[in-house]
Design a protein around this motif. Structure first.
Motif, PDB file in Angstrom:
ATOM      1  N   TYR A   7      58.829 -11.415 103.304  1.00  0.00           N
ATOM      2  CA  TYR A   7      57.547 -12.002 103.629  1.00  0.00           C
ATOM      3  C   TYR A   7      56.904 -11.182 102.282  1.00  0.00           C
ATOM      4  N   ALA A  11      53.474 -16.051 103.135  1.00  0.00           N
ATOM      5  CA  ALA A  11      54.660 -16.068 104.202  1.00  0.00           C
ATOM      6  C   ALA A  11      54.497 -14.083 104.880  1.00  0.00           C
ATOM      7  N   ARG A  12      53.308 -13.832 104.006  1.00  0.00           N
ATOM      8  CA  ARG A  12      53.493 -11.980 104.660  1.00  0.00           C
ATOM      9  C   ARG A  12      52.271 -12.540 105.533  1.00  0.00           C
ATOM     10  N   SER A  15      53.102 -14.096 108.693  1.00  0.00           N
ATOM     11  CA  SER A  15      53.919 -13.503 109.880  1.00  0.00           C
ATOM     12  C   SER A  15      53.258 -12.288 110.015  1.00  0.00           C
ATOM     13  N   ALA A  37      62.947 -17.676 111.465  1.00  0.00           N
ATOM     14  CA  ALA A  37      61.741 -16.686 111.568  1.00  0.00           C
ATOM     15  C   ALA A  37      60.302 -17.314 111.829  1.00  0.00           C
ATOM     16  N   LYS A  40      59.549 -17.225 115.186  1.00  0.00           N
ATOM     17  CA  LYS A  40      59.368 -15.584 115.476  1.00  0.00           C
ATOM     18  C   LYS A  40      58.013 -15.884 115.201  1.00  0.00           C
ATOM     19  N   HIS A  41      56.976 -16.482 114.871  1.00  0.00           N
ATOM     20  CA  HIS A  41      55.988 -16.353 114.288  1.00  0.00           C
ATOM     21  C   HIS A  41      55.809 -18.519 113.963  1.00  0.00           C
ATOM     22  N   LEU A  44      53.803 -18.839 110.585  1.00  0.00           N
ATOM     23  CA  LEU A  44      55.052 -19.078 109.582  1.00  0.00           C
ATOM     24  C   LEU A  44      54.858 -20.780 109.146  1.00  0.00           C
TER      25      LEU A  44
END
Length: 91
Positions: A7, A11-12, A15, A37, A40-41, A44
């Motif tokens: 990411y 995005a980093r 997440s 993704a 999960k996040h 995001l």
């Protein structure tokens, strides 16, 4: 199969990690990776998926250092590395 996701930029931050491995079904395309993704996040999700749950067209994606497009039918393989970057703008 397992794919490494890196990411960058927003995005980093969303997440909370720079990189991670995601387990996907064999033959998964980029859209499935983005949905996994985003699941999960949750932070995001608005960066990678539109309100219809489709990948944002403006995402910058790279699969093994080759640019790919969010809506493409690129089939991922075990061990692939996918980098997700959100659009960057400024003056």
């Amino acid at each position: 199969m397992t794919v490494t996701v890196r990411y960058a930029a927003q995005a980093r931050q969303a997440s909370g990690v720079a990189a991670e491995e995601l387990a996907l079904s064999p033959g998964a395309a980029i859209a499935e990776l983005l949905k996994a993704a985003a699941t999960k996040h949750e932070a995001l999700r608005p960066l990678v998926l539109d309100t219809n749950g489709k990948p944002h067209r403006a995402l910058l994606l790279f699969v093994n250092d080759e640019q790919a497009f969010a809506g493409s039918a690129v089939v991922l393989k075990n061990g692939d590395i996918v980098e997700i970057m959100t659009p960057i703008s400024g003056g």
